[in-house]
Write an enzyme that holds these catalytic residues in place. Structure first.
Site, PDB file in Angstrom:
ATOM      1  N   LYS A 180      49.721  62.764   4.019  1.00  0.00           N
ATOM      2  CA  LYS A 180      49.566  62.889   5.472  1.00  0.00           C
ATOM      3  C   LYS A 180      50.075  64.261   5.911  1.00  0.00           C
ATOM      4  O   LYS A 180      51.275  64.523   5.931  1.00  0.00           O
ATOM      5  CB  LYS A 180      50.363  61.816   6.224  1.00  0.00           C
ATOM      6  CG  LYS A 180      50.010  61.822   7.714  1.00  0.00           C
ATOM      7  CD  LYS A 180      51.124  61.345   8.607  1.00  0.00           C
ATOM      8  CE  LYS A 180      51.946  62.400   9.255  1.00  0.00           C
ATOM      9  NZ  LYS A 180      51.269  63.377  10.109  1.00  0.00           N
ATOM     10  N   GLY A 233      60.304  68.104   6.388  1.00  0.00           N
ATOM     11  CA  GLY A 233      60.277  68.074   7.850  1.00  0.00           C
ATOM     12  C   GLY A 233      61.678  68.196   8.396  1.00  0.00           C
ATOM     13  O   GLY A 233      62.590  68.655   7.709  1.00  0.00           O
ATOM     14  N   THR A 235      65.422  67.359   9.854  1.00  0.00           N
ATOM     15  CA  THR A 235      66.515  66.527   9.355  1.00  0.00           C
ATOM     16  C   THR A 235      66.535  65.169  10.064  1.00  0.00           C
ATOM     17  O   THR A 235      66.699  64.130   9.429  1.00  0.00           O
ATOM     18  CB  THR A 235      67.862  67.270   9.514  1.00  0.00           C
ATOM     19  OG1 THR A 235      67.814  68.405   8.635  1.00  0.00           O
ATOM     20  CG2 THR A 235      69.044  66.404   9.134  1.00  0.00           C
ATOM     21  N   GLY A 238      64.034  62.968   8.628  1.00  0.00           N
ATOM     22  CA  GLY A 238      64.474  62.559   7.290  1.00  0.00           C
ATOM     23  C   GLY A 238      65.450  61.400   7.341  1.00  0.00           C
ATOM     24  O   GLY A 238      65.384  60.475   6.524  1.00  0.00           O
ATOM     25  N   GLU A 255      63.044  67.418   1.903  1.00  0.00           N
ATOM     26  CA  GLU A 255      63.230  68.859   2.123  1.00  0.00           C
ATOM     27  C   GLU A 255      63.335  69.037   3.620  1.00  0.00           C
ATOM     28  O   GLU A 255      62.340  68.896   4.328  1.00  0.00           O
ATOM     29  CB  GLU A 255      62.019  69.637   1.598  1.00  0.00           C
ATOM     30  CG  GLU A 255      61.788  69.521   0.114  1.00  0.00           C
ATOM     31  CD  GLU A 255      62.824  70.266  -0.696  1.00  0.00           C
ATOM     32  OE1 GLU A 255      63.554  71.097  -0.122  1.00  0.00           O
ATOM     33  OE2 GLU A 255      62.929  70.000  -1.902  1.00  0.00           O
ATOM     34  N   CYS A 289      61.707  77.007   7.073  1.00  0.00           N
ATOM     35  CA  CYS A 289      62.920  76.204   6.893  1.00  0.00           C
ATOM     36  C   CYS A 289      64.085  77.045   6.389  1.00  0.00           C
ATOM     37  O   CYS A 289      65.225  76.832   6.758  1.00  0.00           O
ATOM     38  CB  CYS A 289      62.632  75.065   5.932  1.00  0.00           C
ATOM     39  SG  CYS A 289      61.844  75.636   4.424  1.00  0.00           S
ATOM     40  N   GLU A 388      68.870  74.352  14.493  1.00  0.00           N
ATOM     41  CA  GLU A 388      67.677  75.008  13.970  1.00  0.00           C
ATOM     42  C   GLU A 388      66.707  75.270  15.121  1.00  0.00           C
ATOM     43  O   GLU A 388      66.236  74.332  15.751  1.00  0.00           O
ATOM     44  CB  GLU A 388      67.007  74.108  12.924  1.00  0.00           C
ATOM     45  CG  GLU A 388      65.867  74.790  12.228  1.00  0.00           C
ATOM     46  CD  GLU A 388      65.180  73.885  11.213  1.00  0.00           C
ATOM     47  OE1 GLU A 388      64.968  72.700  11.509  1.00  0.00           O
ATOM     48  OE2 GLU A 388      64.859  74.387  10.130  1.00  0.00           O
TER      49      GLU A 388
HETATM   50  P1  NDP Z   1      58.750  66.701  11.526  1.00  0.00           P
HETATM   51  O1  NDP Z   1      59.912  66.059  10.857  1.00  0.00           O
HETATM   52  O2  NDP Z   1      58.591  66.500  12.986  1.00  0.00           O
HETATM   53  O3  NDP Z   1      57.379  66.230  10.869  1.00  0.00           O
HETATM   54  C1  NDP Z   1      57.119  66.353   9.501  1.00  0.00           C
HETATM   55  C2  NDP Z   1      56.060  65.349   9.114  1.00  0.00           C
HETATM   56  O4  NDP Z   1      56.560  64.031   9.267  1.00  0.00           O
HETATM   57  C3  NDP Z   1      54.808  65.403   9.989  1.00  0.00           C
HETATM   58  O5  NDP Z   1      53.690  65.110   9.195  1.00  0.00           O
HETATM   59  C4  NDP Z   1      55.077  64.306  11.012  1.00  0.00           C
HETATM   60  O6  NDP Z   1      53.909  63.824  11.629  1.00  0.00           O
HETATM   61  C5  NDP Z   1      55.726  63.270  10.128  1.00  0.00           C
HETATM   62  N1  NDP Z   1      56.583  62.311  10.828  1.00  0.00           N
HETATM   63  C6  NDP Z   1      57.168  62.436  12.043  1.00  0.00           C
HETATM   64  N2  NDP Z   1      57.899  61.335  12.321  1.00  0.00           N
HETATM   65  C7  NDP Z   1      57.775  60.496  11.266  1.00  0.00           C
HETATM   66  C8  NDP Z   1      58.293  59.204  10.948  1.00  0.00           C
HETATM   67  N3  NDP Z   1      59.107  58.553  11.777  1.00  0.00           N
HETATM   68  N4  NDP Z   1      57.965  58.637   9.768  1.00  0.00           N
HETATM   69  C9  NDP Z   1      57.176  59.297   8.898  1.00  0.00           C
HETATM   70  N5  NDP Z   1      56.634  60.513   9.140  1.00  0.00           N
HETATM   71  C10 NDP Z   1      56.944  61.119  10.304  1.00  0.00           C
HETATM   72  O7  NDP Z   1      58.838  68.248  11.151  1.00  0.00           O
HETATM   73  P2  NDP Z   1      57.950  69.428  11.734  1.00  0.00           P
HETATM   74  O8  NDP Z   1      56.521  69.146  11.465  1.00  0.00           O
HETATM   75  O9  NDP Z   1      58.419  69.685  13.130  1.00  0.00           O
HETATM   76  O10 NDP Z   1      58.361  70.631  10.766  1.00  0.00           O
HETATM   77  C11 NDP Z   1      59.433  71.446  11.005  1.00  0.00           C
HETATM   78  C12 NDP Z   1      60.642  71.005  10.199  1.00  0.00           C
HETATM   79  O11 NDP Z   1      60.352  71.028   8.810  1.00  0.00           O
HETATM   80  C13 NDP Z   1      61.817  71.944  10.366  1.00  0.00           C
HETATM   81  O12 NDP Z   1      62.989  71.214  10.590  1.00  0.00           O
HETATM   82  C14 NDP Z   1      61.897  72.652   9.035  1.00  0.00           C
HETATM   83  O13 NDP Z   1      63.159  73.134   8.720  1.00  0.00           O
HETATM   84  C15 NDP Z   1      61.432  71.618   8.092  1.00  0.00           C
HETATM   85  N6  NDP Z   1      60.975  72.244   6.847  1.00  0.00           N
HETATM   86  C16 NDP Z   1      61.739  72.121   5.702  1.00  0.00           C
HETATM   87  C17 NDP Z   1      61.376  72.764   4.534  1.00  0.00           C
HETATM   88  C18 NDP Z   1      62.161  72.610   3.268  1.00  0.00           C
HETATM   89  O14 NDP Z   1      61.605  72.859   2.208  1.00  0.00           O
HETATM   90  N7  NDP Z   1      63.408  72.202   3.323  1.00  0.00           N
HETATM   91  C19 NDP Z   1      60.189  73.618   4.493  1.00  0.00           C
HETATM   92  C20 NDP Z   1      59.464  73.666   5.724  1.00  0.00           C
HETATM   93  C21 NDP Z   1      59.858  72.996   6.854  1.00  0.00           C
HETATM   94  P3  NDP Z   1      53.394  64.534  13.005  1.00  0.00           P
HETATM   95  O15 NDP Z   1      52.827  65.819  12.597  1.00  0.00           O
HETATM   96  O16 NDP Z   1      52.377  63.627  13.555  1.00  0.00           O
HETATM   97  O17 NDP Z   1      54.595  64.656  13.905  1.00  0.00           O
END
Ligand code: NDP
Length: 485
Positions: A180, A233, A235, A238, A255, A289, A388
């Protein structure tokens, strides 16, 4: 460069299929504010269908019986096709839905994704157990087997690459996948599904479900038919995900976010450090990130360093992401731009000194652009130093000596990455050991290789992507005891 859209239905069991919800959602180009695609909005019933297809592909059919060397060839082919289509349409698609400069998509992100496929193609034939001597009347050994059906949930900042970081090792180890992508940036995942068809990946091995986090992501995390969730995504997402995954005791790798310190000691090559500080925060518009969002500068060189930095930042002007010379694109969405600008206000209110940027910028009257922003005189307890921001905003924090730098650098809940700039080898290694981060760069920033593990300490998550350690997160060990009596 023209935009060629991929198919926009769901990709399940090797077929393009409409969603059970009958709904679609808009994908917007953040540089032009135009809707560029309408994409299928999956629901829980589609998760069921995709999981069933992935399970079937795992247990019967060509993938289940495929020799590791043939799996390797298929993964390699995916990399070759990705490179073939990079210039044609994949890079353009990545830039169109994310807003990042085409330079980054075409020369960094997509080639790196292809390299990831090449790297893990090599692993497919090197995953094995061991013979372990136990008793004289026994033959005992381990088998390293796939985990099963892997759910990949990815964010919008590196829409293709962070998916490939999961898909490549998962395939190398013989798993099947339900992916997804982020709802803001689903197009390159769909394009990759098309590429997987062309490569001849058997039906059900890779399934792509576009849709929203709570509906699709949540249903995947709770689904009893998914064995592992590989997540990148925020924290806080997560944290929720771990709770939701607990009932089915799913394996999870996370991550997550970061607030990474970039430390400049007084003896550093200042020109190189200025370049590193700029690239560290403004590459990917700061929506990275591992972005070096906290710049720690030794007091002795503070004024000289800041003058050079501000000078360099002044030359970095947001521009049309599709232009090959552009180095700073549009933030991914209006909401993200507003969040970033609200942090600028918070920084000013808390007493930090704004020395560059801090404003929205439009390109041809359109787009969610923000000027590269630098705060000076930031204290580690201000919000702009703790939270962040995920945008082009740099918080500069002065420090007294190496000891003070390490203490300030570690004073965060995050631990994704860090860097230190110095000509003193002893200091470099000493600080590198002290920093609580999954990656530490010395005299560099934002360098990655598919062979090198990447992941977090503390609340930046756990598990590692890339490198040999990724394979461990996509396999499980079975011990076999054969009695010889
Ligand atoms: P989110 O946590 O909002 O979303 C990440 C993914 O999870 C999206 O596909 C989102 O769907 C989905 N999602 C949201 N809520 C849920 C849930 N309750 N259950 C399951 N899936 C869910 O992150 P962002 O997209 O805003 O990305 C930015 C974040 O990612 C930053 O915090 C960044 O630091 C982190 N990141 C970490 C990296 C690493 O390697 N450590 C690398 C790159 C980014 P939808 O799109 O529909 O909201």
């Amino acid at each position: 460069m023209s935009l060629r859209l991929p198919k926009t239905d769901l990709f399940i069991d090797g077929q393009w299929t409409p969603p059970s919800t009958g709904k679609s959602f808009d994908v917007v180009n953040p540089a032009t504010e135009e809707v560029i695609a309408k994409v299928a909005s999956a629901g829980a019933a589609d998760v069921d269908r995709a999981v069933a297809a992935a399970r079937k592909a795992l247990e019967e059919g060509p993938w289940a019986k495929m020799a590791a060397k043939d799996r390797a060839k298929l993964i390699w082919k995916l990399g070759e096709l990705l490179l073939k289509y990079n210039e044609g349409d994949v890079a353009v698609l990545e830039t169109a839905h994310n807003g990042k400069p085409i330079f980054e998509s075409q020369y960094v992100d997509i080639p790196h994704s292809a390299e990831c496929l090449f790297y893990f193609a090599g692993w497919a034939t090197k995953i094995h157990g061991e013979t372990i001597p136990t008793a004289p009347d026994a033959f005992t050994y381990t088998l390293r087997e796939p985990l099963g059906v892997v759910g990949a949930i990815t964010p919008w900042n590196f829409p293709l690459m962070l998916g490939i970081w999961k898909v490549a090792p998962a395939l190398a180890a013989g798993n099947t996948i339900v992916w997804k992508p982020a709802s803001l940036t689903p197009l390159t995942a769909l394009r990759f599904a098309e590429i997987s068809q062309e490569a001849g990946l058997p039906p059900g091995v890779l399934n792509v479900l576009t849709g929203f986090g709570l509906e699709v992501g949540g249903a995947m995390v709770r689904h009893p038919g998914i064995d592992k969730i590989a997540f990148t995504g925020e924290t806080k997402t997560g944290v929720q995900l771990m709770k939701d995954a607990a009932d089915s005791l799913k394996r999870v790798t996370l991550e997550l976010g970061g607030k990474s310190p970039n430390i400049v000691l007084a003896d550093a090559d200042l020109e190189a450090a200025v370049r590193g500080a700029t690239n560290g925060i403004f590459y990917g518009k700061g929506e990275v990130c591992a972005a070096g969002s906290r710049l720690l500068v030794e007091e002795k060189i503070h004024d000289e360093f800041m003058a050079k930095l501000v000078d360099r930042v002044a030359k970095l002007v947001p521009a049309d992401p599709m232009h090959p010379k552009t180095r700073l694109g549009a933030l991914v969405s209006k909401k993200q731009m507003e969040t970033v600008l609200s942090y600028v206000e918070a920084g000013k209110k808390e007493g930090a000194k704004l020395v560059a940027g801090g404003k929205r910028f439009d390109v041809g009257g359109k787009g969610y652009f923000v000027k590269p922003t630098v705060f000076d005189g930031v204290a580690n307890d201000m919000r702009i130093a703790r939270e962040e921001i995920f945008g082009p905003v740099l918080a500069t924090i002065p420090f007294k000596d190496a000891e003070d730098a390490a203490a300030k650098a570690n004073a965060t809940v995050y631990g994704l990455a860090a860097a230190v700039w110095t000509k003193d080898v002893k200091k470099a290694h000493t600080i590198a050991r002290r920093l609580k981060a999954g990656t530490v760069w010395v005299n560099a920033y934002n360098l990655y290789d598919n062979a090198l593990p990447f992941g977090g300490y503390k609340q930046s998550g756990f598990g590692r992507e890339c490198g040999a350690s990724a394979i461990e997160h996509y396999t499980q060990l079975k011990s076999v005891w054969v009695s010889l009596t």
